[in-house]
Design a protein around this motif. Structure first.
Motif, PDB file in Angstrom:
ATOM      1  N   PHE A 118       1.399   4.662   0.919  1.00  0.00           N
ATOM      2  CA  PHE A 118       0.809   5.636   1.821  1.00  0.00           C
ATOM      3  C   PHE A 118       1.023   7.076   1.359  1.00  0.00           C
ATOM      4  O   PHE A 118       0.498   7.996   1.965  1.00  0.00           O
ATOM      5  CB  PHE A 118       1.324   5.440   3.245  1.00  0.00           C
ATOM      6  CG  PHE A 118       0.500   4.477   4.037  1.00  0.00           C
ATOM      7  CD1 PHE A 118      -0.764   4.837   4.480  1.00  0.00           C
ATOM      8  CD2 PHE A 118       0.958   3.211   4.331  1.00  0.00           C
ATOM      9  CE1 PHE A 118      -1.533   3.949   5.200  1.00  0.00           C
ATOM     10  CE2 PHE A 118       0.186   2.315   5.055  1.00  0.00           C
ATOM     11  CZ  PHE A 118      -1.061   2.681   5.488  1.00  0.00           C
ATOM     12  N   LEU A 136       6.562   0.507   3.226  1.00  0.00           N
ATOM     13  CA  LEU A 136       5.425   1.259   3.763  1.00  0.00           C
ATOM     14  C   LEU A 136       5.919   2.478   4.549  1.00  0.00           C
ATOM     15  O   LEU A 136       5.448   3.596   4.349  1.00  0.00           O
ATOM     16  CB  LEU A 136       4.644   0.300   4.663  1.00  0.00           C
ATOM     17  CG  LEU A 136       3.272   0.664   5.150  1.00  0.00           C
ATOM     18  CD1 LEU A 136       2.468  -0.604   5.303  1.00  0.00           C
ATOM     19  CD2 LEU A 136       3.353   1.354   6.485  1.00  0.00           C
ATOM     20  N   ILE A 187       0.847  -1.185   0.000  1.00  0.00           N
ATOM     21  CA  ILE A 187       0.000   0.000   0.000  1.00  0.00           C
ATOM     22  C   ILE A 187       0.881   1.233   0.000  1.00  0.00           C
ATOM     23  O   ILE A 187       1.785   1.361   0.820  1.00  0.00           O
ATOM     24  CB  ILE A 187      -0.956  -0.031   1.199  1.00  0.00           C
ATOM     25  CG1 ILE A 187      -2.025  -1.090   0.898  1.00  0.00           C
ATOM     26  CG2 ILE A 187      -1.599   1.317   1.413  1.00  0.00           C
ATOM     27  CD1 ILE A 187      -2.989  -1.320   1.978  1.00  0.00           C
ATOM     28  N   LEU A 212      -8.328   3.614   1.736  1.00  0.00           N
ATOM     29  CA  LEU A 212      -7.975   2.283   2.223  1.00  0.00           C
ATOM     30  C   LEU A 212      -9.236   1.496   2.525  1.00  0.00           C
ATOM     31  O   LEU A 212      -9.364   0.315   2.170  1.00  0.00           O
ATOM     32  CB  LEU A 212      -7.140   2.380   3.498  1.00  0.00           C
ATOM     33  CG  LEU A 212      -5.713   2.858   3.344  1.00  0.00           C
ATOM     34  CD1 LEU A 212      -5.038   2.912   4.699  1.00  0.00           C
ATOM     35  CD2 LEU A 212      -4.964   1.905   2.440  1.00  0.00           C
TER      36      LEU A 212
END
Lengths: 313, 324
Positions: free
Chosen positions: B39, B122, B37, B260
């Motif tokens: 961020f 991340l 993911i 998210l």
């Protein structure tokens, strides 16, 4: 000495506090669970203490307990956060990896919005005028609370690692399925690790509410989740000193960079990027690496096909 | 609920939900390729809005290092009619896409090269987000910037029609948002489903190793993915900024988190999932009763929590094979 404490006392206490919050995330991580829930429990613990210390409903209790009230707030925060950890942990720990991280982010955000809107938590303003613990005159005196808590937590963590439970945590972290097959019930230990972290974060919150004098919804946010995760990963996630070193350093960096004024947060971000690039094992891991080579990487995983004997795939 | 109220909520929910969808698509594209993911996506969203604002207005007031700098002394050429505004939006989103490519080069590629723990990528992407957000704050300050009402010239006023007693109003900007999002989804669906580039992207997402054996340059397609992701994120930023004003450097943080929730709800890495998730959350928020509107921001996360417990793979996600 007095000048030094007056100038740096607050920072030193904040560094210890950051190390403790790092440890609260380290415990679930030891069992292989990436939980970002620490700020949520920290916020709840702080609210518990702030409410007990200021709400008119508890005036009689405060009168009769006097100084003994403060340990009671820690106990109450620990119990409430432990229970909450259990309630959230049991369902959430069915999830793995990034899914658990996202669920805990959701937990923190929900708590934040709820505390922003409840009357008992003071809404958007929060709770202010929280009395100082044991009549402390200066902020640095909180080192007498956070310091012993850090030492106790480190001793506890060390004993835990050497115990049967600690070995179970490691087994689950390395390979949950194999641990399960060897008779280590993963769910029970995962929830235990999560609850230990929750209790610690709750107690730190209960100590921090008088330390900061005010408590509001800004205490438990996504930003805090990330900051605490960075403490652990930059410090080192495989050694109890990692979160402590990471928390202390990353708390100190913006202060040391104070002369850079507006640029310090930009540089803080760069520190995260550079450190995650060049210190993949964290600072403590890198220091250890001088003596001990890192373990070899595991071979790539292979999907297991579960099928009746004789069935082709 | 009356029919008119129902319709109004439905239209509001579809408009905001479609922005959530294209924003979340950026997340899910990167996740499907790298399994990570990003961020910094929320920061790219914010950047997109600021780039477009800069092109349309040409200067920032109040404070920050760019205070009083005038890019177009004679008034911005990209202001005053819908096409100029559209061009500014396009450029803004493109620059946001290029920034996302930069994020890939700085925060993700070095990690991949070292075979580092995905968690570190991340943290690294969070570091980049921190840098971007604080640079914005330094340059243009922390206040809200509203697009001037004449920025896109004379656009037909909002639709409104009467049902029973009440009047249902659809803001012009909502129609634009809905139309642009729908168009983007169609284009993206075509690119990924029907073109050679899309085929290669899907191959890389399925198995980078096999794809590179087949002669696909994995690194190049990762860059393309990041560009698309940043483009969609920046576009969403401009759309939201046009509707509600560009609300400071931290504008993207809430959207980053809601994004998210959207992709998990729909199924991580699933493109139709991001669309369904976006619409579901947009609609759910629109139907929060006015008395509880303070809890609106918790709706997405409550849905996220529930779906994770009931169906962790999301509404349209695939069940992952348990690996040993």
């Amino acid at each position: 000495m007095g000048d030094f404490l007056a100038q740096y006392g607050f920072l030193i206490v904040t560094m210890v506090q950051a190390g403790l919050l790092g440890l609260s995330l380290y415990f679930p991580l030891q069992a292989g669970q990436l939980s970002l829930a620490s700020p949520g429990f920290y916020a709840v613990g702080g609210y518990v203490a702030a409410i007990l210390l200021t709400n008119p409903a508890f005036a009689g209790l405060r009168e009769s307990l006097g100084g003994a009230l403060f340990p009671l707030t820690w106990l109450a925060a620990a119990l409430i956060c432990g229970l909450l950890g259990l309630v959230v942990g049991i369902p959430a720990l069915r999830l793995r990896g990034i899914y658990l991280a996202l669920a805990t982010i959701a937990f923190v955000e929900i708590l934040r919005v709820v505390s922003l809107n409840l009357e008992i938590t003071g809404g958007a303003i929060g709770i202010f005028g929280i009395p100082q613990a044991f009549g402390f005159q200066d902020r640095w005196q909180y080192i007498w609370l956070f310091g012993p808590l850090l030492i106790l937590t480190l001793l506890f963590a060390r004993q835990l690692e050497r115990s049967r439970v600690g070995r179970a945590f490691r087994a689950i972290r390395e390979d949950e399925l194999a641990a399960d097959a060897m008779g280590v019930p993963p769910t029970r230990y995962k929830v235990l690790a999560f609850v230990i972290g929750a209790v610690l974060a709750g107690i730190v919150g209960a100590m921090s509410a008088p330390f900061l004098n005010t408590w509001n919804a800004k205490q438990g946010t996504f930003d805090a989740s990330i900051a605490i995760l960075a403490f652990v990963l930059i410090g080192g996630s495989r050694n109890i000193w990692g979160p402590v070193v990471g928390g202390a350093l990353l708390t100190a960096v913006p202060e040391v960079l104070r002369f850079l004024a507006d640029w310090r947060l930009v540089i803080n971000g760069l520190v995260l990027v550079v450190a995650s690039l060049y210190l993949p094992q964290g600072i403590v891991g890198a220091l250890q690496g001088v003596r001990r080579p890192p373990p070899p990487r595991r071979p790539p995983s292979v999907p297991v096909v579960v099928e009746a004997p004789g069935g082709g795939s | 609920m009356e029919a008119s109220q129902l319709l109004q909520n439905l239209l509001n929910g579809l408009a905001i939900g479609s922005v959530y969808a294209i924003f979340a698509l950026g997340y899910t594209l990167v996740f499907s390729i790298l399994g990570i993911i990003n961020f910094a996506h929320g920061a790219v969203f914010t950047l997109g809005a600021y780039f477009t604002y800069t092109l349309v207005v040409g200067q920032f007031e109040n404070n920050g290092l760019l205070k009083g700098v005038n890019l177009f002394p004679q008034g911005s050429p990209l202001s005053g009619n819908p096409w100029a505004f559209a061009l500014a939006t396009l450029i803004g989103a493109t620059v946001a896409g290029l920034v996302a490519v930069l994020v890939e080069r700085l925060a993700f590629r070095p990690m991949r090269a070292r075979g580092a723990d995905p968690l570190l990528a991340l943290v690294s992407s969070l570091g980049v987000a921190l840098v971007i957000v604080n640079l914005i704050q330094l340059l243009v300050g922390a206040e809200i910037y509203n697009f001037p009402s004449d920025a896109y010239g004379e656009v037909r006023p909002a639709l409104s029609f009467q049902i029973g007693e009440r009047v249902v109003i659809v803001r012009t900007v909502q129609i634009i948002i809905f139309a642009v999002s729908l168009a983007m989804l169609a284009v993206l669906g075509y690119v990924i489903g029907r073109t050679k580039v899309g085929k290669a992207l899907r191959a890389v997402a399925e198995s980078p190793g096999t794809a590179s054996l087949l002669g696909i340059s994995v690194d190049r397609f990762i860059l393309i993915t990041f560009f698309l992701s940043g483009f969609l994120g920046g576009l969403a930023g401009t759309l939201v900024g046009t509707a509600f004003g560009v609300a400071g450097p931290y504008f993207g943080v809430t959207y980053g988190l809601k994004g998210l929730a959207v992709i998990v709800l729909g199924g991580l890495g699933s493109i139709p999932g991001a669309v369904v998730g976006g619409l579901v959350i947009g609609l759910a928020e629109a139907f929060v009763p006015a008395d509880y509107s303070a809890y609106k921001d918790a709706v997405a996360f409550a849905l996220l929590f529930v779906i994770l417990l009931v169906r962790p793979q999301g509404l349209l996600g695939r069940v992952q094979i348990q690996k040993v």
